[in-house]
Design an enzyme around this catalytic site. Structure first.
Site, PDB file in Angstrom:
ATOM      1  N   LYS A  51      81.642 -81.203 -14.296  1.00 11.29           N
ATOM      2  CA  LYS A  51      80.382 -80.480 -14.107  1.00 11.29           C
ATOM      3  C   LYS A  51      80.382 -79.709 -12.778  1.00 11.29           C
ATOM      4  O   LYS A  51      79.871 -78.600 -12.693  1.00 11.29           O
ATOM      5  CB  LYS A  51      79.198 -81.451 -14.186  1.00 11.29           C
ATOM      6  CG  LYS A  51      79.069 -82.149 -15.551  1.00 11.29           C
ATOM      7  CD  LYS A  51      78.957 -81.156 -16.698  1.00 11.29           C
ATOM      8  CE  LYS A  51      78.568 -81.807 -18.013  1.00 11.29           C
ATOM      9  NZ  LYS A  51      78.407 -80.841 -19.107  1.00 11.29           N
ATOM     10  N   GLY A 104      78.244 -77.010 -29.226  1.00 15.42           N
ATOM     11  CA  GLY A 104      77.494 -78.264 -29.286  1.00 15.42           C
ATOM     12  C   GLY A 104      76.054 -78.023 -29.710  1.00 15.42           C
ATOM     13  O   GLY A 104      75.151 -78.749 -29.315  1.00 15.42           O
ATOM     14  N   SER A 148      74.776 -78.423 -32.574  1.00 17.18           N
ATOM     15  CA  SER A 148      74.358 -79.173 -33.765  1.00 17.18           C
ATOM     16  C   SER A 148      73.470 -80.373 -33.443  1.00 17.18           C
ATOM     17  O   SER A 148      72.858 -80.944 -34.338  1.00 17.18           O
ATOM     18  CB  SER A 148      75.602 -79.653 -34.525  1.00 17.18           C
ATOM     19  OG  SER A 148      76.478 -80.346 -33.661  1.00 17.18           O
ATOM     20  N   SER A 162      75.326 -80.527 -15.087  1.00 12.94           N
ATOM     21  CA  SER A 162      74.566 -81.774 -14.935  1.00 12.94           C
ATOM     22  C   SER A 162      74.264 -81.962 -13.458  1.00 12.94           C
ATOM     23  O   SER A 162      75.047 -81.528 -12.599  1.00 12.94           O
ATOM     24  CB  SER A 162      75.403 -82.961 -15.420  1.00 12.94           C
ATOM     25  OG  SER A 162      74.823 -84.175 -14.973  1.00 12.94           O
ATOM     26  N   ASN A 216      77.635 -75.431 -23.938  1.00 11.26           N
ATOM     27  CA  ASN A 216      76.838 -76.661 -23.846  1.00 11.26           C
ATOM     28  C   ASN A 216      77.608 -77.906 -24.278  1.00 11.26           C
ATOM     29  O   ASN A 216      77.276 -79.008 -23.851  1.00 11.26           O
ATOM     30  CB  ASN A 216      75.573 -76.483 -24.694  1.00 11.26           C
ATOM     31  CG  ASN A 216      74.918 -77.809 -25.033  1.00 11.26           C
ATOM     32  OD1 ASN A 216      74.159 -78.363 -24.235  1.00 11.26           O
ATOM     33  ND2 ASN A 216      75.220 -78.359 -26.219  1.00 11.26           N
ATOM     34  N   VAL A 229      86.118 -77.199 -28.815  1.00 17.19           N
ATOM     35  CA  VAL A 229      86.101 -76.217 -27.728  1.00 17.19           C
ATOM     36  C   VAL A 229      87.302 -76.356 -26.788  1.00 17.19           C
ATOM     37  O   VAL A 229      87.674 -75.397 -26.111  1.00 17.19           O
ATOM     38  CB  VAL A 229      84.796 -76.296 -26.891  1.00 17.19           C
ATOM     39  CG1 VAL A 229      83.586 -75.980 -27.734  1.00 17.19           C
ATOM     40  CG2 VAL A 229      84.645 -77.639 -26.200  1.00 17.19           C
ATOM     41  N   TYR A 283      83.521 -86.959 -15.510  1.00 20.04           N
ATOM     42  CA  TYR A 283      82.370 -86.152 -15.944  1.00 20.04           C
ATOM     43  C   TYR A 283      81.813 -85.328 -14.776  1.00 20.04           C
ATOM     44  O   TYR A 283      81.571 -84.118 -14.910  1.00 20.04           O
ATOM     45  CB  TYR A 283      81.307 -87.101 -16.498  1.00 20.04           C
ATOM     46  CG  TYR A 283      80.073 -86.451 -17.071  1.00 20.04           C
ATOM     47  CD1 TYR A 283      80.086 -85.874 -18.344  1.00 20.04           C
ATOM     48  CD2 TYR A 283      78.874 -86.424 -16.359  1.00 20.04           C
ATOM     49  CE1 TYR A 283      78.943 -85.297 -18.878  1.00 20.04           C
ATOM     50  CE2 TYR A 283      77.729 -85.852 -16.877  1.00 20.04           C
ATOM     51  CZ  TYR A 283      77.769 -85.297 -18.140  1.00 20.04           C
ATOM     52  OH  TYR A 283      76.629 -84.719 -18.660  1.00 20.04           O
ATOM     53  N   ALA A 284      81.626 -85.977 -13.609  1.00 20.02           N
ATOM     54  CA  ALA A 284      81.079 -85.261 -12.444  1.00 20.02           C
ATOM     55  C   ALA A 284      82.030 -84.150 -12.011  1.00 20.02           C
ATOM     56  O   ALA A 284      81.585 -83.053 -11.636  1.00 20.02           O
ATOM     57  CB  ALA A 284      80.830 -86.236 -11.297  1.00 20.02           C
ATOM     58  N   ILE A 319      67.927 -86.398 -19.898  1.00 22.07           N
ATOM     59  CA  ILE A 319      67.259 -85.791 -21.044  1.00 22.07           C
ATOM     60  C   ILE A 319      67.489 -86.724 -22.236  1.00 22.07           C
ATOM     61  O   ILE A 319      68.631 -87.169 -22.443  1.00 22.07           O
ATOM     62  CB  ILE A 319      67.884 -84.396 -21.364  1.00 22.07           C
ATOM     63  CG1 ILE A 319      67.976 -83.507 -20.100  1.00 22.07           C
ATOM     64  CG2 ILE A 319      67.125 -83.708 -22.487  1.00 22.07           C
ATOM     65  CD1 ILE A 319      66.668 -83.082 -19.483  1.00 22.07           C
TER      66      ILE A 319
HETATM   67  P1  NAP Z   1      75.016 -84.871 -27.483  1.00 26.89           P
HETATM   68  O1  NAP Z   1      73.676 -85.198 -28.054  1.00 26.89           O
HETATM   69  O2  NAP Z   1      76.058 -85.948 -27.408  1.00 26.89           O
HETATM   70  O3  NAP Z   1      75.622 -83.605 -28.282  1.00 26.89           O
HETATM   71  C1  NAP Z   1      76.868 -83.091 -27.931  1.00 26.89           C
HETATM   72  C2  NAP Z   1      77.151 -81.853 -28.753  1.00 26.89           C
HETATM   73  O4  NAP Z   1      78.415 -81.313 -28.344  1.00 26.89           O
HETATM   74  C3  NAP Z   1      77.246 -82.136 -30.230  1.00 26.89           C
HETATM   75  O5  NAP Z   1      76.738 -81.032 -30.941  1.00 26.89           O
HETATM   76  C4  NAP Z   1      78.755 -82.263 -30.460  1.00 26.89           C
HETATM   77  O6  NAP Z   1      79.056 -81.939 -31.808  1.00 26.89           O
HETATM   78  C5  NAP Z   1      79.303 -81.236 -29.478  1.00 26.89           C
HETATM   79  N1  NAP Z   1      80.640 -81.467 -28.985  1.00 26.89           N
HETATM   80  C6  NAP Z   1      81.095 -82.512 -28.244  1.00 26.89           C
HETATM   81  N2  NAP Z   1      82.407 -82.356 -27.967  1.00 26.89           N
HETATM   82  C7  NAP Z   1      82.800 -81.183 -28.535  1.00 26.89           C
HETATM   83  C8  NAP Z   1      84.022 -80.476 -28.606  1.00 26.89           C
HETATM   84  N3  NAP Z   1      85.150 -80.944 -28.030  1.00 26.89           N
HETATM   85  N4  NAP Z   1      84.058 -79.304 -29.272  1.00 26.89           N
HETATM   86  C9  NAP Z   1      82.935 -78.817 -29.866  1.00 26.89           C
HETATM   87  N5  NAP Z   1      81.737 -79.429 -29.826  1.00 26.89           N
HETATM   88  C10 NAP Z   1      81.676 -80.609 -29.176  1.00 26.89           C
HETATM   89  O7  NAP Z   1      74.889 -84.307 -25.985  1.00 26.89           O
HETATM   90  P2  NAP Z   1      73.621 -83.764 -25.165  1.00 26.89           P
HETATM   91  O8  NAP Z   1      72.992 -84.916 -24.483  1.00 26.89           O
HETATM   92  O9  NAP Z   1      72.794 -82.877 -26.016  1.00 26.89           O
HETATM   93  O10 NAP Z   1      74.366 -82.921 -24.021  1.00 26.89           O
HETATM   94  C11 NAP Z   1      74.602 -81.526 -24.136  1.00 26.89           C
HETATM   95  C12 NAP Z   1      75.160 -81.033 -22.816  1.00 26.89           C
HETATM   96  O11 NAP Z   1      74.217 -81.310 -21.767  1.00 26.89           O
HETATM   97  C13 NAP Z   1      76.464 -81.700 -22.406  1.00 26.89           C
HETATM   98  O12 NAP Z   1      77.313 -80.768 -21.776  1.00 26.89           O
HETATM   99  C14 NAP Z   1      76.023 -82.751 -21.410  1.00 26.89           C
HETATM  100  O13 NAP Z   1      77.051 -83.083 -20.497  1.00 26.89           O
HETATM  101  C15 NAP Z   1      74.863 -82.030 -20.744  1.00 26.89           C
HETATM  102  N6  NAP Z   1      73.908 -82.932 -20.094  1.00 26.89           N
HETATM  103  C16 NAP Z   1      73.201 -83.856 -20.817  1.00 26.89           C
HETATM  104  C17 NAP Z   1      72.299 -84.682 -20.167  1.00 26.89           C
HETATM  105  C18 NAP Z   1      71.481 -85.695 -20.896  1.00 26.89           C
HETATM  106  O14 NAP Z   1      70.742 -86.446 -20.223  1.00 26.89           O
HETATM  107  N7  NAP Z   1      71.496 -85.746 -22.217  1.00 26.89           N
HETATM  108  C19 NAP Z   1      72.151 -84.581 -18.780  1.00 26.89           C
HETATM  109  C20 NAP Z   1      72.888 -83.646 -18.073  1.00 26.89           C
HETATM  110  C21 NAP Z   1      73.766 -82.824 -18.751  1.00 26.89           C
HETATM  111  P3  NAP Z   1      80.314 -82.636 -32.573  1.00 26.89           P
HETATM  112  O15 NAP Z   1      80.229 -84.101 -32.278  1.00 26.89           O
HETATM  113  O16 NAP Z   1      80.152 -82.263 -34.005  1.00 26.89           O
HETATM  114  O17 NAP Z   1      81.519 -81.993 -31.968  1.00 26.89           O
END
Ligand code: NAP
Length: 247
Positions: free
Chosen positions: A159, A15, A17, A142, A90, A64, A155-156, A188
């Protein structure tokens, strides 16, 4: 050029990208690592890799949750960049709903990407890391894995599962010099949180002692520390990065 703490290391960020993963990929590249960026959309992963500082990075298309795709990807990363020294699990998704309305598919999909995905990649790199007696694995979980959250049973659970897996893997691999930790981010600003309304954000800010949402870079700086030599005596830990919301 001055030496950096991750010089010569190969890092793989799932993830990587977009959002938090992309910021982590940038921080590790800035620390001197060559980075494999993994996402389902290969073009976006390649584009993100091309924009990282330094050289030797590459993007890979992989879901993944699919163990077969993960082994093919690890083989391609090893061929193209080298054996993986640092793994950051991630990649993550949400499919929110109240438990009575949550479909079995939405439950399985979230567990598949968020928990099984981390298992697939950990299994694929662990043997090599153990042989080389060096490696760092970081799982991005998370705060809701610690607190639970209405509307996010899937989701919970994924995590909280990551926290159990982090500690188990840390105990299994410690004697071979491989560390495993987790970061539990709070709110975030990324594509994942873009869906929040103004009202929801106001409500959230009231619960965050530092009174601001976090940026991907806030998680990335903690990630760079935890996978680097400064954290050589830290394993099996969950570091909360949330502006003080959960303490
Ligand atoms: P995001 O902006 O939605 O990005 C998700 C990334 O994961 C993208 O690069 C996506 O690329 C990739 N992805 C999703 N499903 C995938 C799969 N099955 N196989 C391979 N790649 C996959 O998410 P984010 O907010 O940056 O979150 C990143 C991590 O932090 C996650 O685990 C999320 O649960 C955790 N998190 C986020 C927050 C928050 O507030 N943002 C808070 C707590 C935890 P593609 O779509 O190209 O696959």
């Amino acid at each position: 050029m001055s030496s950096k703490e991750l010089d010569g290391k190969v890092a793989l960020v799932t993830g990587g990208s977009r959002g938090i993963g992309r910021a982590i990929a940038e921080a590790l590249a800035d620390g001197g690592a060559r980075v494999a960026v993994v996402g389902r959309n290969g073009e976006r992963a390649e584009a993100a890799a091309a924009e990282l500082p330094g050289e030797g990075h590459a993007g890979f298309s992989c879901d993944v949750s699919d163990a077969e795709q993960v082994s093919v990807t690890i083989a391609a990363v090893e061929d193209g960049i080298g054996p993986v020294d640092i793994l950051v699990n991630n990649a993550g998704i949400t499919r929110d709903n109240l438990v009575l309305r949550m479909s079995s598919e939405d439950f399985d999909e979230v567990i598949g990407a968020n928990l099984k995905g981390a298992f697939n990649f950990t299994k694929a790199v662990a043997r090599g890391m153990m042989k080389r007696r060096d490696g760092a694995i970081l799982n991005i979980s998370s705060v809701v894995g610690l607190t639970g959250n209405a509307g996010q049973a899937n989701y919970a659970a994924s995590k909280a599962g990551l926290h159990g897996m982090t500690k188990s893997v840390a105990k299994e691999l410690a004697s071979r010099g491989v560390r495993c930790n987790a970061i539990a981010p709070g709110f975030i600003t990324t594509d994942m949180t873009d869906e929040l309304s103004e009202q929801q954000i106001e409500g959230l800010l009231g619960q965050i002692p530092l009174a601001t949402l976090g940026a991907p870079a806030d998680v990335a700086s903690a990630a760079r520390f935890l996978v680097g030599p400064g954290a050589r005596y830290i394993t099996g830990q969950v570091l909360v990065v949330d502006g003080g919301m959960v303490m």
